[in-house]
Design a protein around this motif. Structure first.
Motif, PDB file in Angstrom:
ATOM      1  N   ALA A  62       0.825  -1.303  -0.040  1.00  0.00           N
ATOM      2  CA  ALA A  62      -0.111  -0.042   0.166  1.00  0.00           C
ATOM      3  C   ALA A  62       0.885   1.137  -0.013  1.00  0.00           C
ATOM      4  O   ALA A  62       0.391   2.205  -0.845  1.00  0.00           O
ATOM      5  CB  ALA A  62      -0.883  -0.210   1.139  1.00  0.00           C
ATOM      6  N   ALA A  63       1.922   1.196   0.635  1.00  0.00           N
ATOM      7  CA  ALA A  63       2.920   2.346   0.810  1.00  0.00           C
ATOM      8  C   ALA A  63       3.514   2.473  -0.590  1.00  0.00           C
ATOM      9  O   ALA A  63       3.698   3.725  -0.806  1.00  0.00           O
ATOM     10  CB  ALA A  63       3.852   2.032   1.748  1.00  0.00           C
ATOM     11  N   TRP A  64       3.963   1.444  -1.209  1.00  0.00           N
ATOM     12  CA  TRP A  64       4.746   1.562  -2.722  1.00  0.00           C
ATOM     13  C   TRP A  64       3.625   2.262  -3.511  1.00  0.00           C
ATOM     14  O   TRP A  64       3.952   3.111  -4.320  1.00  0.00           O
ATOM     15  CB  TRP A  64       4.773   0.138  -3.099  1.00  0.00           C
TER      16      TRP A  64
ATOM     17  N   VAL B 196      15.433  -7.861 -13.314  1.00  0.00           N
ATOM     18  CA  VAL B 196      15.652  -6.627 -13.817  1.00  0.00           C
ATOM     19  C   VAL B 196      15.907  -6.591 -15.607  1.00  0.00           C
ATOM     20  O   VAL B 196      15.895  -5.451 -16.335  1.00  0.00           O
ATOM     21  CB  VAL B 196      17.108  -6.080 -13.213  1.00  0.00           C
ATOM     22  N   GLN B 197      15.940  -7.652 -16.325  1.00  0.00           N
ATOM     23  CA  GLN B 197      15.950  -7.908 -17.320  1.00  0.00           C
ATOM     24  C   GLN B 197      14.812  -7.384 -18.202  1.00  0.00           C
ATOM     25  O   GLN B 197      14.822  -7.158 -19.289  1.00  0.00           O
ATOM     26  CB  GLN B 197      16.411  -9.273 -17.993  1.00  0.00           C
ATOM     27  N   ASN B 198      13.750  -7.328 -17.623  1.00  0.00           N
ATOM     28  CA  ASN B 198      12.253  -7.250 -17.936  1.00  0.00           C
ATOM     29  C   ASN B 198      12.254  -5.651 -18.212  1.00  0.00           C
ATOM     30  O   ASN B 198      12.502  -4.873 -16.658  1.00  0.00           O
ATOM     31  CB  ASN B 198      11.299  -7.651 -17.222  1.00  0.00           C
ATOM     32  N   ASP B 199      11.991  -5.072 -19.298  1.00  0.00           N
ATOM     33  CA  ASP B 199      11.989  -3.371 -19.287  1.00  0.00           C
ATOM     34  C   ASP B 199      10.780  -3.023 -18.304  1.00  0.00           C
ATOM     35  O   ASP B 199      11.306  -1.966 -17.687  1.00  0.00           O
ATOM     36  CB  ASP B 199      11.529  -3.387 -20.508  1.00  0.00           C
TER      37      ASP B 199
ATOM     38  N   ARG C  35      12.287  -0.265 -15.761  1.00  0.00           N
ATOM     39  CA  ARG C  35      11.976   1.162 -15.381  1.00  0.00           C
ATOM     40  C   ARG C  35      11.058   1.567 -14.422  1.00  0.00           C
ATOM     41  O   ARG C  35      11.187   2.577 -14.015  1.00  0.00           O
ATOM     42  CB  ARG C  35      11.291   1.435 -17.061  1.00  0.00           C
ATOM     43  N   THR C  36      10.293   0.573 -13.996  1.00  0.00           N
ATOM     44  CA  THR C  36       9.511   1.087 -13.041  1.00  0.00           C
ATOM     45  C   THR C  36      10.130   0.889 -11.553  1.00  0.00           C
ATOM     46  O   THR C  36       9.734   1.405 -10.322  1.00  0.00           O
ATOM     47  CB  THR C  36       8.130   0.249 -12.885  1.00  0.00           C
ATOM     48  N   GLY C  37      11.241   0.110 -11.317  1.00  0.00           N
ATOM     49  CA  GLY C  37      11.914  -0.273 -10.012  1.00  0.00           C
ATOM     50  C   GLY C  37      11.299  -1.418  -9.342  1.00  0.00           C
ATOM     51  O   GLY C  37      11.674  -1.797  -8.352  1.00  0.00           O
ATOM     52  N   LEU C  38      10.112  -2.093 -10.134  1.00  0.00           N
ATOM     53  CA  LEU C  38       9.447  -3.229  -9.210  1.00  0.00           C
ATOM     54  C   LEU C  38      10.319  -4.451  -9.340  1.00  0.00           C
ATOM     55  O   LEU C  38      10.055  -5.153  -8.498  1.00  0.00           O
ATOM     56  CB  LEU C  38       8.218  -3.561 -10.543  1.00  0.00           C
ATOM     57  N   ALA C  39      11.354  -4.634 -10.044  1.00  0.00           N
ATOM     58  CA  ALA C  39      12.456  -5.449  -9.778  1.00  0.00           C
ATOM     59  C   ALA C  39      12.930  -5.657  -8.751  1.00  0.00           C
ATOM     60  O   ALA C  39      12.961  -6.498  -7.960  1.00  0.00           O
ATOM     61  CB  ALA C  39      13.436  -5.583 -11.108  1.00  0.00           C
ATOM     62  N   GLY C  40      13.137  -4.330  -7.954  1.00  0.00           N
ATOM     63  CA  GLY C  40      13.773  -4.597  -6.885  1.00  0.00           C
ATOM     64  C   GLY C  40      12.868  -4.208  -5.727  1.00  0.00           C
ATOM     65  O   GLY C  40      12.845  -4.727  -4.524  1.00  0.00           O
ATOM     66  N   THR C  41      11.829  -3.467  -5.981  1.00  0.00           N
ATOM     67  CA  THR C  41      10.761  -3.271  -4.908  1.00  0.00           C
ATOM     68  C   THR C  41      10.039  -4.332  -4.653  1.00  0.00           C
ATOM     69  O   THR C  41       9.760  -4.629  -3.434  1.00  0.00           O
ATOM     70  CB  THR C  41       9.624  -2.298  -5.733  1.00  0.00           C
ATOM     71  N   GLY C  42       9.874  -5.414  -5.414  1.00  0.00           N
ATOM     72  CA  GLY C  42       9.252  -6.747  -5.129  1.00  0.00           C
ATOM     73  C   GLY C  42      10.068  -7.509  -4.095  1.00  0.00           C
ATOM     74  O   GLY C  42       9.619  -7.931  -3.074  1.00  0.00           O
TER      75      GLY C  42
END
Length: 288
Positions: free
Chosen positions: A20-22, A74-77, A81-88
């Protein structure tokens, strides 16, 4: 046990709150506002998406585990680009950290309300909550170190000679998160040893337990330091430096240090002891 439903529920609830914070921070365009948040994504992506791809691209001042976890997502664009690779990863770490706090508090006090309060104080901290929505490495550090502390507490209570099976692996991974973890692991190990000693554990048994705990962290640090040195030397050779001989020396020194570390472990643990009296653990130590 480790599968206590109340502790798992608190961990899952923490991850939901973090999600929710994200949403709020993403709408405010703050998820990637810190330069390092973007840099971690770039470091992980360049290992594969690069004119000169290869494992050497991980070689940086940062410890490798965060970027190894990011390597494929992170190989998924879209995720990149959204940072979701790291946020997840960070949100999962928030849940794991909350679970570890709940479990640790219950081991120490036996109080479920205390566990709830501990998790609430952690999750509702606005600074930590923001970090959990970014690709920064602090959430991974908090999750791994808190899980290690939980494991040490469980080990003390069990009075077992061997640590929980998953603890050495977790100690190794923790030593690959951030440099602060090295200090935390050292202090936690010393305090754990003092508690065990106060409960009547003899020096020989204490030495064996200390070795089982410390060896993975020392190994992780050695691998990182030696690998980083090797990468820097290879870059020097590639870009015109005259360091081929030095590179070979460092490879030999790495093997030598690993042999010395192995010999020290054999001496402390007194195992393996293949032929007592003729070629036992003492001779194995000298051979190393």
């Amino acid at each position: 046990g480790l599968t206590d439903r109340a502790d798992i529920f608190l961990g899952c609830l923490a991850a939901v709150i973090g999600t929710a914070a994200w949403v709020a921070y993403y709408r405010a365009d703050l998820v990637l506002s810190h330069y390092d948040a973007k840099a971690h994504l770039v470091v992980a992506r360049r290992v594969i998406d690069n004119l000169t791809p290869g494992w050497q691209q991980v070689g940086a001042v940062w410890l490798p585990l965060p970027h190894l976890l990011l390597l494929l997502p992170v190989q998924n664009d879209l995720l990149y680009r959204t940072g979701l690779a790291g946020t997840g990863i960070s949100l999962v770490c928030l849940g794991l950290a909350a679970y570890a706090i709940a479990r640790f508090v219950r081991l120490a006090t036996g109080s479920r309300p205390g566990a709830v309060v501990g998790v609430a104080l952690f999750v509702l901290n606005p600074n930590l909550l923001y970090l959990a929505t970014t690709p920064m490495t602090e959430p991974l550090l908090l999750a791994t170190t808190l899980l290690v502390l939980m494991g040490l507490a469980a080990w003390i209570e069990s009075d077992s000679e061997a640590p929980p099976r998953w603890l050495p692996v977790l100690v190794f991974l923790t030593a690959w998160t951030r440099y602060e973890a090295w200090f935390v692991l050292a202090v936690a190990g010393i305090l754990t040893a003092l508690v065990m000693w106060s409960r009547g554990i003899g020096w020989n048994r204490l030495a064996r337990r200390a070795t089982a705990y410390a060896a993975p962290a020392i190994l992780a640090a050695l691998i990182f330091v030696e690998t980083l040195q090797f990468i820097l030397l290879m870059l020097n050779v590639r870009y015109g430096g005259n360091a081929a001989a030095q590179a070979m020396i460092f490879q030999i020194s790495m093997l030598f240090r690993l042999l010395v570390a192995t010999g020290a472990l054999v001496l402390v643990r007194k195992r393996p002891d293949p032929f007592p009296g003729t070629f036992g653990f003492h001779e194995v130590w000298h051979s190393a």
